[in-house]
Design a protein around this motif. Structure first.
Motif, PDB file in Angstrom:
ATOM      1  N   GLN A  79       0.142  -1.551   0.261  1.00  0.00           N
ATOM      2  CA  GLN A  79      -0.385  -0.020  -0.112  1.00  0.00           C
ATOM      3  C   GLN A  79       0.745   1.084   0.099  1.00  0.00           C
ATOM      4  N   ASP A  80       2.182   0.973   1.295  1.00  0.00           N
ATOM      5  CA  ASP A  80       2.793   2.057   0.869  1.00  0.00           C
ATOM      6  C   ASP A  80       3.466   2.232  -0.481  1.00  0.00           C
ATOM      7  N   ILE A  81       3.577   1.564  -1.792  1.00  0.00           N
ATOM      8  CA  ILE A  81       4.223   1.292  -2.583  1.00  0.00           C
ATOM      9  C   ILE A  81       2.964   2.405  -3.160  1.00  0.00           C
ATOM     10  N   ILE A  82       2.221   2.246  -3.960  1.00  0.00           N
ATOM     11  CA  ILE A  82       0.900   1.919  -4.352  1.00  0.00           C
ATOM     12  C   ILE A  82       1.166   3.335  -3.935  1.00  0.00           C
ATOM     13  N   SER A  83       0.842   3.994  -2.579  1.00  0.00           N
ATOM     14  CA  SER A  83       0.790   5.558  -2.729  1.00  0.00           C
ATOM     15  C   SER A  83       1.859   6.156  -3.378  1.00  0.00           C
ATOM     16  N   HIS A  84       2.752   6.034  -3.380  1.00  0.00           N
ATOM     17  CA  HIS A  84       3.720   7.030  -3.815  1.00  0.00           C
ATOM     18  C   HIS A  84       3.822   7.021  -5.131  1.00  0.00           C
ATOM     19  N   LEU A  85       3.303   6.151  -5.915  1.00  0.00           N
ATOM     20  CA  LEU A  85       3.296   5.388  -7.253  1.00  0.00           C
ATOM     21  C   LEU A  85       1.989   6.666  -7.267  1.00  0.00           C
ATOM     22  N   ARG A  86       0.839   6.258  -6.816  1.00  0.00           N
ATOM     23  CA  ARG A  86      -0.007   7.086  -7.382  1.00  0.00           C
ATOM     24  C   ARG A  86      -0.022   8.628  -6.813  1.00  0.00           C
ATOM     25  N   GLU A  87       1.091   9.346  -6.395  1.00  0.00           N
ATOM     26  CA  GLU A  87       1.510  10.618  -6.258  1.00  0.00           C
ATOM     27  C   GLU A  87       2.462  11.070  -7.102  1.00  0.00           C
ATOM     28  N   ILE A 106      -2.884  -3.429  -7.175  1.00  0.00           N
ATOM     29  CA  ILE A 106      -2.595  -4.566  -5.690  1.00  0.00           C
ATOM     30  C   ILE A 106      -2.903  -5.875  -7.091  1.00  0.00           C
ATOM     31  N   ALA A 107      -1.871  -7.321  -7.642  1.00  0.00           N
ATOM     32  CA  ALA A 107      -2.754  -7.508  -8.129  1.00  0.00           C
ATOM     33  C   ALA A 107      -1.898  -8.990  -7.458  1.00  0.00           C
ATOM     34  N   GLY A 108      -1.920 -10.143  -8.049  1.00  0.00           N
ATOM     35  CA  GLY A 108      -0.798 -11.021  -7.151  1.00  0.00           C
ATOM     36  C   GLY A 108      -1.967 -11.818  -6.080  1.00  0.00           C
ATOM     37  N   SER A 109      -0.611 -12.932  -5.671  1.00  0.00           N
ATOM     38  CA  SER A 109      -1.558 -13.762  -4.152  1.00  0.00           C
ATOM     39  C   SER A 109      -1.792 -12.412  -3.139  1.00  0.00           C
ATOM     40  N   LEU A 110      -1.450 -11.495  -3.608  1.00  0.00           N
ATOM     41  CA  LEU A 110      -1.946 -10.365  -2.184  1.00  0.00           C
ATOM     42  C   LEU A 110      -3.575 -10.262  -2.984  1.00  0.00           C
ATOM     43  N   ARG A 111      -3.457  -9.604  -4.018  1.00  0.00           N
ATOM     44  CA  ARG A 111      -4.798  -9.662  -3.905  1.00  0.00           C
ATOM     45  C   ARG A 111      -5.823 -10.702  -4.013  1.00  0.00           C
ATOM     46  N   ARG A 112      -5.042 -12.366  -3.935  1.00  0.00           N
ATOM     47  CA  ARG A 112      -6.297 -12.908  -3.428  1.00  0.00           C
ATOM     48  C   ARG A 112      -6.293 -12.834  -1.766  1.00  0.00           C
ATOM     49  N   TRP A 113      -5.325 -12.941  -1.025  1.00  0.00           N
ATOM     50  CA  TRP A 113      -5.955 -12.299   0.498  1.00  0.00           C
ATOM     51  C   TRP A 113      -4.608 -13.846   0.970  1.00  0.00           C
ATOM     52  N   ASP A 143       2.814  -7.726  -6.025  1.00  0.00           N
ATOM     53  CA  ASP A 143       2.645  -7.819  -7.458  1.00  0.00           C
ATOM     54  C   ASP A 143       1.477  -6.328  -7.584  1.00  0.00           C
ATOM     55  N   ILE A 144       2.115  -5.409  -8.828  1.00  0.00           N
ATOM     56  CA  ILE A 144       1.712  -4.028  -8.711  1.00  0.00           C
ATOM     57  C   ILE A 144       1.226  -3.566 -10.645  1.00  0.00           C
ATOM     58  N   LEU A 145       0.002  -3.535 -10.939  1.00  0.00           N
ATOM     59  CA  LEU A 145      -0.419  -3.763 -12.458  1.00  0.00           C
ATOM     60  C   LEU A 145      -0.865  -2.022 -12.926  1.00  0.00           C
ATOM     61  N   ALA A 146      -0.333  -1.389 -13.400  1.00  0.00           N
ATOM     62  CA  ALA A 146      -0.955   0.362 -13.839  1.00  0.00           C
ATOM     63  C   ALA A 146      -1.305   0.431 -15.816  1.00  0.00           C
ATOM     64  N   THR A 147      -1.569   1.252 -15.570  1.00  0.00           N
ATOM     65  CA  THR A 147      -2.225   2.176 -16.827  1.00  0.00           C
ATOM     66  C   THR A 147      -1.633   3.274 -17.263  1.00  0.00           C
ATOM     67  N   SER A 148      -1.066   3.531 -18.472  1.00  0.00           N
ATOM     68  CA  SER A 148      -0.251   4.894 -17.990  1.00  0.00           C
ATOM     69  C   SER A 148       0.108   5.422 -19.570  1.00  0.00           C
ATOM     70  N   ASP A 149      -0.121   6.987 -19.988  1.00  0.00           N
ATOM     71  CA  ASP A 149       0.204   7.409 -21.294  1.00  0.00           C
ATOM     72  C   ASP A 149       1.638   6.932 -21.482  1.00  0.00           C
ATOM     73  N   ASP A 150       2.193   6.946 -20.345  1.00  0.00           N
ATOM     74  CA  ASP A 150       4.033   7.461 -20.641  1.00  0.00           C
ATOM     75  C   ASP A 150       5.039   6.179 -19.254  1.00  0.00           C
ATOM     76  N   ILE A 157       9.622   6.221 -12.347  1.00  0.00           N
ATOM     77  CA  ILE A 157      10.145   6.669 -11.284  1.00  0.00           C
ATOM     78  C   ILE A 157      10.163   5.202 -10.044  1.00  0.00           C
ATOM     79  N   PHE A 158       9.433   3.796 -11.108  1.00  0.00           N
ATOM     80  CA  PHE A 158       9.336   3.080  -9.671  1.00  0.00           C
ATOM     81  C   PHE A 158      10.316   2.624  -9.506  1.00  0.00           C
ATOM     82  N   ILE A 159      11.838   2.460  -9.849  1.00  0.00           N
ATOM     83  CA  ILE A 159      12.733   1.696  -9.531  1.00  0.00           C
ATOM     84  C   ILE A 159      13.966   2.779  -8.666  1.00  0.00           C
ATOM     85  N   HIS A 160      12.786   4.349  -8.970  1.00  0.00           N
ATOM     86  CA  HIS A 160      14.294   4.411  -8.200  1.00  0.00           C
ATOM     87  C   HIS A 160      13.005   5.453  -6.909  1.00  0.00           C
ATOM     88  N   LEU A 161      11.796   4.400  -6.217  1.00  0.00           N
ATOM     89  CA  LEU A 161      10.672   5.112  -5.002  1.00  0.00           C
ATOM     90  C   LEU A 161      12.196   5.003  -4.532  1.00  0.00           C
TER      91      LEU A 161
END
Length: 576
Positions: free
Chosen positions: A166-174, A183-190, A198-205, A212-216
């Motif tokens: 969730q921390d990664i997600i909020s950084h990416l969103r920002e 969030i996907a993967g086994s986390l989404r399956r709880w 596993d995180i999935l996104a859509t983007s124009d860029d 940005i991800f690899i430099h978080l």
DNA sequence: GCCGTTTTCGGCCCGACTGTTTTCAGTCG
């Protein structure tokens, strides 16, 4: 319970065959069988060959091997294969990044017997000197893999992985130009433990998102960096994957990256039979024309299926259920009406009963049970009979003030190592909720510890067995309790079993909870709250329940107060 | 080794990224 042992043998067998360069489909058959048996709600012991063959992925041969394993504890084929394959070789497979081919190539030059030896070889650049196709990078990867194994970078408990994700997600969103982010993967399956995030996104860029991800700030190391997919190791030690897809592929990609792998293979096989190709980009017809993929529902719809909730996607019967329109109406957090396992500051909690009640009311709940520890648990300031009676009086007074909410009088009573309970029946009989649990003698024999728990269940006032296996994820194994026997006695006596939602416990687990439901045992989802915020853990407990295919009717604390108490007190009339 | 709305034989999900290679095998998910 022979299932996990049989699963282990099949899985080992797959590894050995893999290392021998065997037919990959044969290997997959063993791996798949191991998965299916591990997750099977029924015990294979006692099943006939015909019954075994009805299990998907089990045919003539594996059914015979299962019978053999049930009878003898092992099977000849496995013993023979193991004799041929040195233990050091399969040890190599446990290192991430090292597969069967490379492992074999290394072993042919260096017949090693420990990870330490491999580390010395890689560090001393002796691998690249002797083994074909191994150069500097591969040596570095092996060293990194060894470090990961050592740090127990294996699986993390769900409760640790989810906040990190969730921390990664909020950084990416920002920071990143993302549109959809999930969030996907086994986390989404709880799943109760998580291998990587596993995180999935859509983007124009996508390029920029990757950057940005690899430099978080959370990223310690970059394992792979591509145009649409990158993999990193987080400072905390977990691996995280980010994948960026186009809007029109988001649903197909989400389905694919949510898994499980076995579930996906099923879907794709069904697709092939119907003339479709399904991949992470969408659904394609025979001519290669894309016919869907923007939404996850698209994938299921072309196969004639309703959307299957992520928690069920384990290839454990959910597709057959979906085909015949028999998917369960899974329990949701909103169905919960109260919490039956809560500690106050009188024992080892941090809040008063009133504070806890107010927090519960704010959540829309109708009741909680205050269940402080009994005196036997000195470390938790367990309550003596006198203090217990004081607490009862205090709760009575509070209830006179609270409208439309009820604080139930309860206890978490210790099951002592001599099978007796820590409080006399006269006191227990004054209480609404009696959670009995084991806090000592964890190393007792299976017979002894199972006997303690079943003896407690035969007490008419014990409403629930709490955290029945005692495991702490990643810290302590379950005690040697025979859950088959516990479930049998629970069914006989009408005693409820707890799904303890505390993230380190999640005890019962999903598989046993599903079995308990099949046996008609009442289940309770409780948080074991010690501070107010722990009420949040209810979502973990509900997730386990969903993975166990539970509906609201299977979970006692979805009932309104009187019905709930009626179910839990029925045994008082039967056992006398 | 499993399995059958093509099949009891001949298929078996599909693609991204890396590393060591000059066209691809290995690994992973």
């Amino acid at each position: 319970m022979k299932n996990s042992e049989a699963a282990r043998i099949f899985s080992e067998m797959a590894n050995i065959l893999d290392l021998a360069g065997e037919n990959p489909f044969r290997i997959r058959a063993y791996r798949r069988a191991a998965m299916v048996i591990e997750g099977l709600p029924r015990d294979i012991a006692g099943m006939s060959k015909d019954e075994l063959k009805k299990i998907p992925g089990i045919g003539e041969d594996l059914a015979s091997k299962l019978l053999e394993i049930v009878e003898t504890g092992t099977c000849k084929a496995y013993e023979a294969a193991r004799r041929k394959s040195p233990a050091g070789l399969s040890l190599l497979l446990s290192i991430p990044g090292l597969g069967p081919k490379t492992a074999r190539a290394i072993y042919e030059k260096f017949p090693i017997g420990s990870i330490d030896e491999l580390e010395r070889l890689a560090a001393g650049h002796r691998l690249k000197a002797a083994v074909p196709k191994i150069k500097d990078k591969t040596e570095q990867n092996i060293l990194r893999g060894i470090e990961l194994v050592r740090k127990g970078a294996g699986r993390r408990p769900l409760g640790k992985a989810l906040p990190v994700a969730q921390d990664i997600i909020s950084h990416l969103r920002e920071k990143a130009p993302v549109k959809q982010l999930q969030i996907a993967g086994s986390l989404r399956r709880w799943k109760e433990t998580i291998g990587d995030i596993d995180i999935l996104a859509t983007s124009d860029d996508p390029e920029r998102v990757m950057d940005i991800f690899i430099h978080l700030p959370q990223v310690k190391q970059v394992l792979a960096r591509g145009d649409t997919k990158s993999t990193v190791i987080l400072a905390e030690g977990m691996q995280a994957d980010l994948r960026v897809v186009e809007e029109g592929s988001f649903g197909a990609a989400l389905c694919y990256f949510t898994g499980s792998k076995e579930h996906n293979i099923r879907l794709r096989e069904m697709g092939v039979k119907r003339g479709f190709k399904i991949n992470e980009y969408g659904i394609f017809d025979k001519k290669g024309k894309k016919i869907g993929g923007g939404k996850e529902e698209d994938v299921y719809r072309v196969l004639g299926l309703p959307l299957i909730p992520p928690e069920l996607r384990e290839d454990s019967g959910e597709i057959a259920a979906a085909l015949s329109d028999k998917l369960p109406k899974l329990i949701e957090l909103d169905d919960i009406r109260g919490d039956l396992h809560v500690h106050t500051k009188l024992s080892d909690g941090h809040n008063t009963a009133l504070e806890l009640a107010e927090a519960a009311i704010a959540r829309g709940w109708a009741y909680i049970a205050v269940t402080d520890h009994s005196k036997g648990l000195g470390i938790a300031r367990g309550l003596s009979v006198e203090r217990m009676l004081e607490e009862i009086a205090e709760i009575d007074a509070l209830n006179r003030k609270l409208k439309g909410f009820r604080i139930l009088k309860g206890v978490e009573v210790d099951i002592r190592s001599d099978n007796t309970l820590d409080l006399p029946d006269e006191v227990l009989s004054k209480l609404d909720i009696v959670n009995a649990s084991v806090h000592s003698g964890f190393r007792q024999t299976s017979e002894k510890i199972t006997g303690r728990i079943t003896a407690a269940m035969r007490n008419p006032f014990v409403t629930t067995i709490s955290h029945p296996t005692g495991r702490l994820l990643g810290e302590r194994d379950a005690y040697q309790v025979d859950m088959e026997e516990v479930l049998r006695v629970a069914a006989d006596t009408g005693t409820a079993i707890e799904i303890n939602a505390f993230p380190a416990r999640l005890d019962l687990n999903d598989i046993t909870a599903r079995k308990a439901r099949d046996m008609g045992i009442p289940l309770v989802i409780s948080t074991d709250t010690h501070i107010l915020e722990h009420f949040d853990y209810m979502s973990y407990g509900v997730a386990i329940a969903r993975r166990a295919w539970l509906e609201p009717k299977d979970v006692v604390n979805t009932f309104e107060l009187n019905k709930m108490l009626e179910v839990l007190h029925k045994k008082r009339l039967i056992l006398k």
